[in-house]
Design a protein around this motif. Structure first.
Motif, PDB file in Angstrom:
ATOM      1  N   GLY A   1       0.787  -1.229   0.000  1.00 36.68           N
ATOM      2  CA  GLY A   1       0.000   0.000   0.000  1.00 36.68           C
ATOM      3  C   GLY A   1       0.813   1.270   0.000  1.00 36.68           C
ATOM      4  O   GLY A   1       0.268   2.358  -0.154  1.00 36.68           O
ATOM      5  N   VAL A   2       2.134   1.164   0.206  1.00 39.88           N
ATOM      6  CA  VAL A   2       3.019   2.331   0.199  1.00 39.88           C
ATOM      7  C   VAL A   2       3.980   2.185  -0.973  1.00 39.88           C
ATOM      8  O   VAL A   2       4.631   1.150  -1.128  1.00 39.88           O
ATOM      9  CB  VAL A   2       3.803   2.454   1.519  1.00 39.88           C
ATOM     10  CG1 VAL A   2       4.808   3.593   1.445  1.00 39.88           C
ATOM     11  CG2 VAL A   2       2.841   2.676   2.682  1.00 39.88           C
TER      12      VAL A   2
ATOM     13  N   ALA B   1       2.599  11.146   4.433  1.00 35.51           N
ATOM     14  CA  ALA B   1       1.790  11.504   5.595  1.00 35.51           C
ATOM     15  C   ALA B   1       1.369  10.274   6.383  1.00 35.51           C
ATOM     16  O   ALA B   1       1.454  10.243   7.622  1.00 35.51           O
ATOM     17  CB  ALA B   1       0.564  12.295   5.145  1.00 35.51           C
ATOM     18  N   LEU B   2       0.918   9.241   5.685  1.00 37.07           N
ATOM     19  CA  LEU B   2       0.458   8.031   6.366  1.00 37.07           C
ATOM     20  C   LEU B   2       1.623   7.322   7.066  1.00 37.07           C
ATOM     21  O   LEU B   2       1.486   6.850   8.202  1.00 37.07           O
ATOM     22  CB  LEU B   2      -0.213   7.095   5.364  1.00 37.07           C
ATOM     23  CG  LEU B   2      -1.552   7.600   4.804  1.00 37.07           C
ATOM     24  CD1 LEU B   2      -1.992   6.759   3.616  1.00 37.07           C
ATOM     25  CD2 LEU B   2      -2.624   7.577   5.897  1.00 37.07           C
ATOM     26  N   ALA B   3       2.762   7.247   6.381  1.00 38.28           N
ATOM     27  CA  ALA B   3       3.926   6.607   6.997  1.00 38.28           C
ATOM     28  C   ALA B   3       4.420   7.411   8.192  1.00 38.28           C
ATOM     29  O   ALA B   3       4.813   6.848   9.221  1.00 38.28           O
ATOM     30  CB  ALA B   3       5.035   6.445   5.960  1.00 38.28           C
ATOM     31  N   SER B   4       4.390   8.732   8.076  1.00 36.52           N
ATOM     32  CA  SER B   4       4.853   9.588   9.170  1.00 36.52           C
ATOM     33  C   SER B   4       3.946   9.474  10.383  1.00 36.52           C
ATOM     34  O   SER B   4       4.416   9.491  11.531  1.00 36.52           O
ATOM     35  CB  SER B   4       4.934  11.045   8.703  1.00 36.52           C
ATOM     36  OG  SER B   4       5.831  11.189   7.619  1.00 36.52           O
TER      37      SER B   4
ATOM     38  N   GLY C   1       8.537   3.257   5.458  1.00 32.34           N
ATOM     39  CA  GLY C   1       7.921   2.726   4.251  1.00 32.34           C
ATOM     40  C   GLY C   1       8.474   1.381   3.832  1.00 32.34           C
ATOM     41  O   GLY C   1       7.853   0.667   3.040  1.00 32.34           O
ATOM     42  N   LEU C   2       9.676   1.011   4.343  1.00 31.44           N
ATOM     43  CA  LEU C   2      10.265  -0.285   3.999  1.00 31.44           C
ATOM     44  C   LEU C   2       9.624  -1.411   4.807  1.00 31.44           C
ATOM     45  O   LEU C   2       9.167  -1.200   5.937  1.00 31.44           O
ATOM     46  CB  LEU C   2      11.775  -0.268   4.271  1.00 31.44           C
ATOM     47  CG  LEU C   2      12.620   0.588   3.324  1.00 31.44           C
ATOM     48  CD1 LEU C   2      14.014   0.791   3.907  1.00 31.44           C
ATOM     49  CD2 LEU C   2      12.704  -0.063   1.945  1.00 31.44           C
ATOM     50  N   ARG C   3       9.649  -2.626   4.242  1.00 33.13           N
ATOM     51  CA  ARG C   3       9.075  -3.771   4.955  1.00 33.13           C
ATOM     52  C   ARG C   3       9.870  -4.116   6.209  1.00 33.13           C
ATOM     53  O   ARG C   3       9.312  -4.611   7.180  1.00 33.13           O
ATOM     54  CB  ARG C   3       9.018  -4.996   4.035  1.00 33.13           C
ATOM     55  CG  ARG C   3       8.008  -4.908   2.914  1.00 33.13           C
ATOM     56  CD  ARG C   3       7.862  -6.231   2.169  1.00 33.13           C
ATOM     57  NE  ARG C   3       9.152  -6.725   1.704  1.00 33.13           N
ATOM     58  CZ  ARG C   3       9.766  -7.799   2.202  1.00 33.13           C
ATOM     59  NH1 ARG C   3       9.222  -8.480   3.183  1.00 33.13           N
ATOM     60  NH2 ARG C   3      10.926  -8.189   1.713  1.00 33.13           N
ATOM     61  N   ARG C   4      11.166  -3.908   6.162  1.00 33.37           N
ATOM     62  CA  ARG C   4      12.020  -4.136   7.329  1.00 33.37           C
ATOM     63  C   ARG C   4      12.849  -2.876   7.545  1.00 33.37           C
ATOM     64  O   ARG C   4      13.232  -2.208   6.584  1.00 33.37           O
ATOM     65  CB  ARG C   4      12.951  -5.342   7.116  1.00 33.37           C
ATOM     66  CG  ARG C   4      12.295  -6.640   6.655  1.00 33.37           C
ATOM     67  CD  ARG C   4      11.461  -7.316   7.708  1.00 33.37           C
ATOM     68  NE  ARG C   4      12.193  -7.713   8.892  1.00 33.37           N
ATOM     69  CZ  ARG C   4      12.844  -8.880   9.035  1.00 33.37           C
ATOM     70  NH1 ARG C   4      12.897  -9.732   8.028  1.00 33.37           N
ATOM     71  NH2 ARG C   4      13.435  -9.172  10.168  1.00 33.37           N
ATOM     72  N   PRO C   5      13.181  -2.531   8.781  1.00 37.56           N
ATOM     73  CA  PRO C   5      13.829  -1.232   9.033  1.00 37.56           C
ATOM     74  C   PRO C   5      15.296  -1.172   8.600  1.00 37.56           C
ATOM     75  O   PRO C   5      16.111  -2.025   8.956  1.00 37.56           O
ATOM     76  CB  PRO C   5      13.700  -1.066  10.551  1.00 37.56           C
ATOM     77  CG  PRO C   5      13.526  -2.435  11.090  1.00 37.56           C
ATOM     78  CD  PRO C   5      12.806  -3.213  10.029  1.00 37.56           C
TER      79      PRO C   5
END
Length: 707
Positions: free
Chosen positions: A510-511, A547-550, A659-663
């Motif tokens: 979704g991102v 915005a959504l990720a933040s 936004g990444l699947r893993r940090p």
């Protein structure tokens, strides 16, 4: 009046300062304003007490809430004159002044090191009662059997009960690290049936540093490194042949050698020629004898400090043996070791819960950074640091390991990494070192990379070459779940750090883009600014993604997200392509997250100032109280965060990638050791939010991406 906690030794040599530091750390995380009071200080100046200085620096305490009371000399004189009440009155007065400004005060009693420890014990008990403080009683476990420790705990309980002291907790400190379980099992339950915490002896706290030895002997440095924080783990006096001396030398030894023994001096420098030889902590040349110019030029290259001492070797060795180190010296590695032991062996939440203290209403920068460490430690994760040949990374890794924050893996040629660590006096105990070129993982990683990038023409030979790159190797460790996150960028560009993650870690469903935020630590709160580092000119859809990720990142770090989509116009007052982009992004955010508080377009002043918000956008749930600020482009965001940082004194932590699947997180190439520690903690916290299903998906075979 604030509540106080009295940390009191019940036996000599208990190391209660470690406990006082641990108690203060726990209170600082769990309540608002703390203070520190040391009723009796050892030196001649109560205002210069080293423990007071450590607490003031560690927790950002002002002098009016972090103070010493009377000197030990003053107390002896008053006791000799029969003026015990004067001691009590002065301590109560100072405590009241501190308590008036705090929610809780940590009081550290005397050390029981005087000629009459019974008098000191009685003084501590009496002061605890006068200050209405429950006691954290500290028993020394050093050189004691489990049975002797159990008896000492019982005696302390009885004596405190006889003195009518309220006991908050009993702690055994400096116990044999190999017998902690046996010691804990042997302690008999008290009337309260509360746990008795047992902490181990920590040799690294009592080891002096090169700086402490230098100060203690008034040494003059004549050559070598200026590193005064190297631990002195042993002392070797040169009284044998070079061959025998080198065989006896160990890493971290302080070498004491007559100034006319150039053979030993050059032999001790062997570590600079080969990593197979140990690296001393320092060298002391005795007798007031100076080596000739040729030897001195060699000593100038030493990775450790070289000092001159005017007296003979015997007196030098005796003087070094008398140098003592304490936690209150404030060296960050000693503090890290102490707090790591505290975190491993003490349930501070259980301890603080008994006090029913008020929760903090503000979030200061110092409290936020301390909480990062506590949250990272709460659910242990594994982090890889690809830049193992950067000394800042090594120093940060040592601090993180000592504080027991997470499991760490360093990447780089193992010999080079360990040689660099040794030459800089850094311990890598408990830290894994992996060389991508020599690792058996390289072939497995290459196969996976070739499969995932086959659509880009990557074959196995190319993939094997790519996996020599520490950024790609580290990112593949993240991808395959061997570690939970990665921190890099101290010696690499942002593009070099992020590119592997973009190629195969990919974004969360979704991102569509990877973006970033800075956590802006204001004087009394934390704000989130995005994007200030990655996406130059996002379109409306990308701006909504940011915005959504933040908002999600804000929630991860305890900030309630109220999102302001920033523009030069508020509401419907303006028009134009830039405003329309922000308006469209705001509508998309509302559509995708109906329950999220979001407002836009909105100007910065209307987003933060309630009075301006009331006139420009009345009735808004975000205006005047925004916590997450989304800038319309990188130019605006980057300049704004730097302007706020420089003009307001705010602490900017980041960039934090999202936004990444893993940090995976990026460091500035000008980062400090503290920056690295904080970024690793942030990455570990982000990893705690990775769903189990997502982890399974990362480990499962995947079809090659089509773009």
């Amino acid at each position: 009046m604030a509540r106080g906690i009295y940390v009191s030794a019940t036996t000599p040599g208990s190391g209660k300062s470690l406990v006082a530091l641990g108690v203060a750390e726990a209170l600082h995380r769990h309540t608002g304003r703390i203070g520190f009071f040391r009723p009796v200080v050892l030196g001649d100046d109560a205002a210069r007490d080293p423990m007071v200085a450590l607490m003031a620096t560690r927790f950002g305490l002002e002098p009016d809430v972090c103070r010493g009371g009377l000197t030990a000399r003053e107390v002896r004189q008053l006791l000799a004159a029969g003026q015990r009440e004067e001691i009590d009155a002065r301590c109560v007065e100072i405590f009241a002044e501190i308590a008036a400004r705090c929610d809780v005060v940590v009081v550290e009693g005397t050390d029981l090191t005087g000629h009459d420890s019974a008098v000191e014990f009685a003084l501590n008990a009496r002061l605890a009662n006068h200050l209405a403080c429950p006691v954290v009683a500290v028993v020394s476990g050093r050189d004691r059997t489990p049975e002797e420790i159990a008896d000492a705990v019982d005696v302390a309980r009885k004596e405190l009960a006889a003195a009518r002291c309220s006991v908050l907790a009993m702690m055994v400190n400096r116990a044999d690290a190999g017998r902690l379980g046996e010691i804990a099992d042997g302690i008999r339950p008290g009337a309260s049936h509360r746990p008795v915490y047992v902490l181990p002896e920590l040799p690294e706290i009592s080891r002096p540093t090169t700086g402490e030895v230098s100060a203690g002997l008034a040494l003059r440095q004549i050559a070598g490194s200026a590193d005064m924080e190297r631990e002195v783990r042993g002392v070797k006096v040169a009284a044998m042949s070079v061959a025998n001396f080198i065989g006896a030398l160990a890493d971290g030894d302080l070498v004491i050698v007559p100034g006319d023994r150039p053979d030993v001096m050059v032999g001790a420098l062997a570590s600079t020629f080969s990593p197979e030889f140990p690296v001393p902590a320092a060298m002391v040349l005795t007798g007031g004898l100076a080596p000739d110019a040729h030897v001195l030029s060699l000593l100038a290259q030493a990775p450790f400090p070289v000092f001159a001492y005017p007296d003979d070797t015997y007196n030098a060795a005796r003087a070094v043996a008398e140098v003592r180190s304490e936690i209150w010296t404030g060296h960050r590695r000693k503090v890290a070791s102490a707090l790591g032991a505290w975190a491993r062996h003490v349930d501070d939440a259980e301890l603080v819960e008994r006090l029913e203290l008020p929760r903090p209403v503000t979030m200061t920068p110092l409290r936020f950074l301390h909480e990062l460490i506590g949250r990272a430690r709460a659910e242990r994760k594994r982090i890889v640091l690809p830049e193992g040949t950067d000394v800042r990374i090594l120093r940060a890794a040592e601090i993180l390991a000592r504080r027991d924050v997470c499991d760490l893996t360093l990447l780089g040629p193992e010999r080079d990494v360990r040689e660099l660590a040794a030459s800089n006096g850094v311990s890598l105990e408990g830290i894994a070192v992996v060389d991508p070129a020599a690792s058996e993982l390289r072939a497995r990683f290459a196969e996976e990379y070739a499969r995932l990038r086959a659509h880009r023409g990557v074959d196995l030979a190319k993939a094997l070459e790519v996996m020599l790159d520490v950024s790609y190797f580290g990112t593949m460790m993240v991808q395959l779940g061997l570690v939970d996150g990665m921190v890099s960028g101290a010696a690499h560009t942002t593009a070099h750090t992020i590119r592997p993650a973009l190629e195969f870690v990919k974004t969360v469903p979704g991102v569509k883009i990877v973006s970033s935020v800075f956590l802006m630590l204001m004087a009394d709160r934390v704000l989130v600014y995005g994007d200030c580092a990655v996406v130059p000119d996002p379109d409306a859809g990308q701006l909504a993604d940011i915005a959504l990720a933040s908002a999600e990142t804000a929630a991860q770090f305890g900030v309630t997200p109220r999102v302001a989509m920033l523009s030069y116009s508020t509401g419907g007052s303006g028009s134009g392509a830039a405003v329309d982009k922000v308006r469209a992004a705001t509508e998309e955010v509302r559509r995708r997250r109906p329950g999220l508080a979001v407002e836009g377009p909105i100007q910065y002043d209307a987003a933060v100032e309630p009075t301006i918000a009331a006139s420009k956008l009345p009735g808004s749930d975000v205006a005047g109280q925004a916590t997450v600020f989304i800038f319309p482009d990188l130019n605006t965001g980057n300049n704004t965060y730097k302007a706020v940082q420089q003009s307001s004194g705010a602490v900017a932590v980041g960039p934090v990638l999202q936004g990444l699947r893993r940090p995976v997180n990026d460091l500035s190439r000008g980062c400090t050791v503290e920056d690295i520690v904080n970024t690793v903690a942030i990455t570990a916290i982000q990893a705690q939010s990775v769903p189990t299903a997502q982890t399974a998906a990362a480990l499962a075979p995947q079809t090659a991406p089509q773009n």
